[in-house]
Write an enzyme that holds these catalytic residues in place. Structure first.
Site, mmCIF file in Angstrom:
data_model
loop_
_atom_site.group_PDB
_atom_site.id
_atom_site.type_symbol
_atom_site.label_atom_id
_atom_site.label_comp_id
_atom_site.label_asym_id
_atom_site.label_seq_id
_atom_site.Cartn_x
_atom_site.Cartn_y
_atom_site.Cartn_z
ATOM 1 N N ASP A 17 0.830 -1.146 0.002
ATOM 2 C CA ASP A 17 0.039 -0.036 -0.015
ATOM 3 C C ASP A 17 0.947 1.101 -0.062
ATOM 4 O O ASP A 17 2.097 1.176 0.498
ATOM 5 C CB ASP A 17 -0.972 0.002 1.267
ATOM 6 C CG ASP A 17 -1.910 1.020 1.067
ATOM 7 O OD1 ASP A 17 -2.410 1.429 0.056
ATOM 8 O OD2 ASP A 17 -2.478 1.350 2.152
ATOM 9 N N HIS A 34 2.432 3.203 -9.231
ATOM 10 C CA HIS A 34 2.387 1.503 -9.342
ATOM 11 C C HIS A 34 3.703 0.933 -10.449
ATOM 12 O O HIS A 34 4.051 -0.030 -9.733
ATOM 13 C CB HIS A 34 0.987 1.252 -10.046
ATOM 14 C CG HIS A 34 -0.296 1.675 -9.293
ATOM 15 N ND1 HIS A 34 -0.405 1.195 -8.044
ATOM 16 C CD2 HIS A 34 -1.436 2.172 -9.768
ATOM 17 C CE1 HIS A 34 -1.754 1.538 -7.755
ATOM 18 N NE2 HIS A 34 -2.449 2.370 -8.597
ATOM 19 N N LEU A 128 12.028 -19.851 -4.545
ATOM 20 C CA LEU A 128 11.144 -18.944 -3.857
ATOM 21 C C LEU A 128 9.897 -19.096 -4.733
ATOM 22 O O LEU A 128 9.969 -19.068 -5.624
ATOM 23 C CB LEU A 128 11.562 -17.560 -4.086
ATOM 24 C CG LEU A 128 10.563 -16.537 -3.478
ATOM 25 C CD1 LEU A 128 10.465 -16.491 -1.901
ATOM 26 C CD2 LEU A 128 11.148 -15.064 -3.785
#
Length: 244
Positions: A17, A34, A128
């Site tokens: 956020d 973004h 990962l």
């Protein structure tokens, strides 16, 4: 559980956020925030690999984000397509396995094709696991899992429902981080975060770096995770084998 073996969380989830506020402070359009957020995610993936975190789950686009201004939603979709084409080859080389939990019924055929291709390309990797939750909501996840069980005529139990959630391929998060200073989880991983440690960072997502991650990991290492037990019961529980 607490203790040296648990000092680094196995699974970290992040609500990324603050992109829009980061851009606003710089008099830039929200989409610019973004784009910078993608850079922050790239850094975090590298940091997780370096620090031995096995699973990273991030909230990229919620089922509620469709309500945002049309130009921002369109920009996010374009950014996803661009990120897939640019980032997936590098992620693949670094041993990252991609999953995109979420409702694909509302996405364009082009976007769905890109998600499926990225998952296939990285399916053999194990360094990962990166879950990029896209068009995802915690309530949606529980409902779709329950619908699967109902369609199968199967009994609804904690175990059976959990096995049909969108993140059934990984264990529950040990640590949930939200950046940007807000103190809520915003319909993210409602089922999976029942016993996650929560950390709310005032850092805006594009500014998230190694120093902030290490500060959070140090805080996590100091916490005692009891999972309903007492402190006196922990030593025996810690000696039991851990299940993924």
């Amino acid at each position: 559980m607490s203790g040296p073996a648990a000092s680094v969380p196995h699974h970290v989830a992040v609500v990324m956020d603050g992109n829009g506020r980061w851009a606003k402070k710089r008099l830039l359009p929200r989409v610019a925030g973004h784009k910078q957020g993608v850079e922050a995610l790239r850094r975090l993936v590298e940091l997780c690999i370096e620090r031995g975190i096995a699973v990273l789950t991030v909230f990229a686009f919620s089922s509620e984000n469709w309500k945002r201004p049309e130009d921002e939603v369109s920009g996010l979709m374009d950014l996803l397509a661009l990120a897939l084409s640019r980032e997936v080859p590098s992620l693949d080389r670094h041993g990252v396995r991609l999953h995109f939990p979420g409702d694909r019924s509302g996405l364009s055929a082009k976007v769905v094709q890109g998600l499926e291709q990225a998952e296939r390309q990285t399916a053999g990797n194990s360094r990962l696991v990166l879950n990029v939750c896209f068009n995802y909501g915690g309530r949606w996840d529980i409902v779709q899992a329950a619908r699967q069980l109902a369609a199968e005529g199967a009994p609804i139990t904690e175990a059976s429902l959990g096995e049909r959630t969108a993140l059934a391929h990984v264990g529950d998060p040990d640590l949930l981080i939200r950046t940007g200073g807000e103190l809520r989880i915003s319909n993210f991983l409602l089922w999976q975060c029942a016993y996650a440690e929560l950390y709310f960072s005032s850092c805006l997502w594009p500014e998230f770096d190694a120093q902030e991650l290490d500060r959070i990991l140090a805080d996590f290492a100091r916490r005692e995770r009891r999972f309903g037990l007492t402190s006196e019961q922990l030593p025996q529980a810690q000696a039991e084998p851990r299940h993924a």
